[in-house]
Design a protein around this motif. Structure first.
Motif, mmCIF file in Angstrom:
data_model
loop_
_atom_site.group_PDB
_atom_site.id
_atom_site.type_symbol
_atom_site.label_atom_id
_atom_site.label_comp_id
_atom_site.label_asym_id
_atom_site.label_seq_id
_atom_site.Cartn_x
_atom_site.Cartn_y
_atom_site.Cartn_z
ATOM 1 N N GLY A 10 33.219 30.630 -40.089
ATOM 2 C CA GLY A 10 32.799 29.286 -40.581
ATOM 3 C C GLY A 10 34.148 28.357 -40.491
ATOM 4 N N LEU A 11 35.383 28.743 -40.796
ATOM 5 C CA LEU A 11 36.399 28.037 -40.545
ATOM 6 C C LEU A 11 36.762 27.586 -39.131
ATOM 7 N N TRP A 12 36.446 28.611 -38.106
ATOM 8 C CA TRP A 12 36.937 28.300 -36.797
ATOM 9 C C TRP A 12 35.671 27.239 -36.439
ATOM 10 N N LEU A 13 34.478 27.298 -36.920
ATOM 11 C CA LEU A 13 33.406 26.438 -36.310
ATOM 12 C C LEU A 13 33.745 25.218 -36.921
ATOM 13 N N ALA A 14 33.981 24.985 -38.325
ATOM 14 C CA ALA A 14 34.414 23.689 -39.073
ATOM 15 C C ALA A 14 35.501 22.982 -38.314
ATOM 16 N N LEU A 15 36.376 23.709 -37.712
ATOM 17 C CA LEU A 15 37.598 23.209 -37.261
ATOM 18 C C LEU A 15 37.282 22.612 -35.706
ATOM 19 N N VAL A 16 36.473 23.363 -35.015
ATOM 20 C CA VAL A 16 36.038 22.864 -33.789
ATOM 21 C C VAL A 16 35.131 21.925 -33.962
ATOM 22 N N VAL A 20 35.809 17.585 -32.521
ATOM 23 C CA VAL A 20 34.959 16.912 -31.519
ATOM 24 C C VAL A 20 34.006 15.998 -32.292
ATOM 25 N N ARG A 21 34.177 15.882 -33.478
ATOM 26 C CA ARG A 21 33.245 14.947 -34.552
ATOM 27 C C ARG A 21 31.871 15.423 -34.565
ATOM 28 N N SER A 22 31.468 16.587 -34.621
ATOM 29 C CA SER A 22 29.922 17.147 -34.415
ATOM 30 C C SER A 22 29.713 17.568 -35.779
ATOM 31 N N SER A 23 28.529 17.498 -36.305
ATOM 32 C CA SER A 23 28.051 17.837 -37.783
ATOM 33 C C SER A 23 27.985 19.347 -37.592
ATOM 34 N N PRO A 24 28.454 20.381 -38.585
ATOM 35 C CA PRO A 24 28.260 21.572 -38.597
ATOM 36 C C PRO A 24 26.898 22.024 -39.037
ATOM 37 N N SER A 25 26.686 23.168 -38.621
ATOM 38 C CA SER A 25 25.152 23.589 -38.930
ATOM 39 C C SER A 25 25.091 24.937 -38.565
ATOM 40 N N LEU A 26 24.312 25.679 -39.565
ATOM 41 C CA LEU A 26 24.177 27.261 -39.650
ATOM 42 C C LEU A 26 23.529 27.623 -38.438
ATOM 43 N N ASP A 27 23.151 26.875 -37.621
ATOM 44 C CA ASP A 27 22.533 27.242 -36.254
ATOM 45 C C ASP A 27 23.645 27.651 -35.206
ATOM 46 N N GLN A 28 24.823 26.956 -35.334
ATOM 47 C CA GLN A 28 25.736 27.316 -34.641
ATOM 48 C C GLN A 28 26.183 28.917 -34.897
ATOM 49 N N MET A 29 26.244 29.379 -36.206
ATOM 50 C CA MET A 29 26.462 30.718 -36.418
ATOM 51 C C MET A 29 25.314 31.669 -36.069
ATOM 52 N N PHE A 30 23.999 31.284 -36.274
ATOM 53 C CA PHE A 30 23.126 32.548 -36.428
ATOM 54 C C PHE A 30 21.913 31.967 -35.316
ATOM 55 N N ASP A 31 21.734 31.129 -34.640
ATOM 56 C CA ASP A 31 20.636 30.965 -33.525
ATOM 57 C C ASP A 31 21.340 31.278 -32.240
ATOM 58 N N ALA A 32 20.619 32.145 -31.599
ATOM 59 C CA ALA A 32 21.392 32.881 -30.442
ATOM 60 C C ALA A 32 21.004 31.856 -29.192
ATOM 61 N N GLU A 33 20.145 30.820 -29.323
ATOM 62 C CA GLU A 33 19.913 29.724 -28.413
ATOM 63 C C GLU A 33 21.056 28.826 -28.135
ATOM 64 N N ILE A 34 21.797 28.598 -29.220
ATOM 65 C CA ILE A 34 22.918 27.615 -29.218
ATOM 66 C C ILE A 34 23.845 27.939 -28.265
ATOM 67 N N PRO A 40 28.152 21.304 -24.085
ATOM 68 C CA PRO A 40 29.499 21.257 -24.885
ATOM 69 C C PRO A 40 29.606 22.199 -26.192
ATOM 70 N N PRO A 41 28.529 22.017 -27.058
ATOM 71 C CA PRO A 41 28.207 22.796 -28.260
ATOM 72 C C PRO A 41 28.257 24.066 -28.185
ATOM 73 N N GLY A 42 27.414 24.571 -27.021
ATOM 74 C CA GLY A 42 27.478 25.919 -26.732
ATOM 75 C C GLY A 42 28.739 26.584 -26.383
ATOM 76 N N ARG A 43 29.551 25.763 -25.691
ATOM 77 C CA ARG A 43 30.810 26.405 -25.084
ATOM 78 C C ARG A 43 31.722 26.485 -26.127
ATOM 79 N N LEU A 44 31.935 25.358 -27.232
ATOM 80 C CA LEU A 44 32.629 25.260 -28.416
ATOM 81 C C LEU A 44 32.225 26.430 -29.231
ATOM 82 N N SER A 45 30.959 26.753 -29.494
ATOM 83 C CA SER A 45 30.655 27.968 -30.591
ATOM 84 C C SER A 45 31.233 29.130 -29.803
ATOM 85 N N MET A 46 31.051 29.283 -28.667
ATOM 86 C CA MET A 46 31.413 30.464 -27.998
ATOM 87 C C MET A 46 33.015 30.501 -28.320
#
Length: 135
Positions: A10-16, A20-34, A40-46
């Motif tokens: 959660g801290l790494w996702l919030a920092l990233v 990039v001034r993106s809105s945080p979402s639980l999808d970044q953590m739990f959705d496999a399709e992201i 760019p959001p997919g690369r940042l989540s990876m």
């Protein structure tokens, strides 16, 4: 370890997301399709998942401290993450990139955690030959 995993992720996702001034979402953590190389959001989540594996390796050193148990705890953490993703999205993760990222994260977390734990296990124990006190 599960708390360390999700807290640091959660801290790494919030920092990233903040960079990039993106809105945080639980999808970044739990959705496999992201996760993916094409967006760019997919690369940042990876990137966040990879950095999280390194952070969790330090958690293994701090909480587990046994090299033999690092792989067990790593696989258990990622198994519960698989169940969380399955429950959150109501479907089994089928994206190849999700499985690749999880495999890389398991390998990094287990190998680095085991290295750190083994390094502390193999430290020399100082032996003093001098008497403790004169009675």
């Amino acid at each position: 370890m599960q708390t360390v995993y999700y807290g640091s992720l959660g801290l790494w996702l919030a920092l990233v997301d903040g960079l990039v001034r993106s809105s945080p979402s639980l999808d970044q953590m739990f959705d496999a399709e992201i996760l993916g190389f094409s967006t760019p959001p997919g690369r940042l989540s990876m990137m966040s998942f990879i950095l999280n594996a390194l952070t969790c390796a330090l958690g293994l050193l701090y909480f587990i401290r046994r090299g033999k148990q690092c792989l067990d705890f790593t696989v258990t953490v990622h198994f519960f993450h698989l169940l969380g993703c399955w429950f959150y999205s109501s479907r089994f993760p089928s994206a190849l990139t999700w499985w690749l990222v999880q495999a890389v994260c398991i390998a990094l977390m287990a190998v680095i955690g085991e290295y750190l734990c083994m390094r502390t296990e193999l430290k020399e124990i100082p032996l003093n030959s001098a008497p403790k006190s004169n009675v």
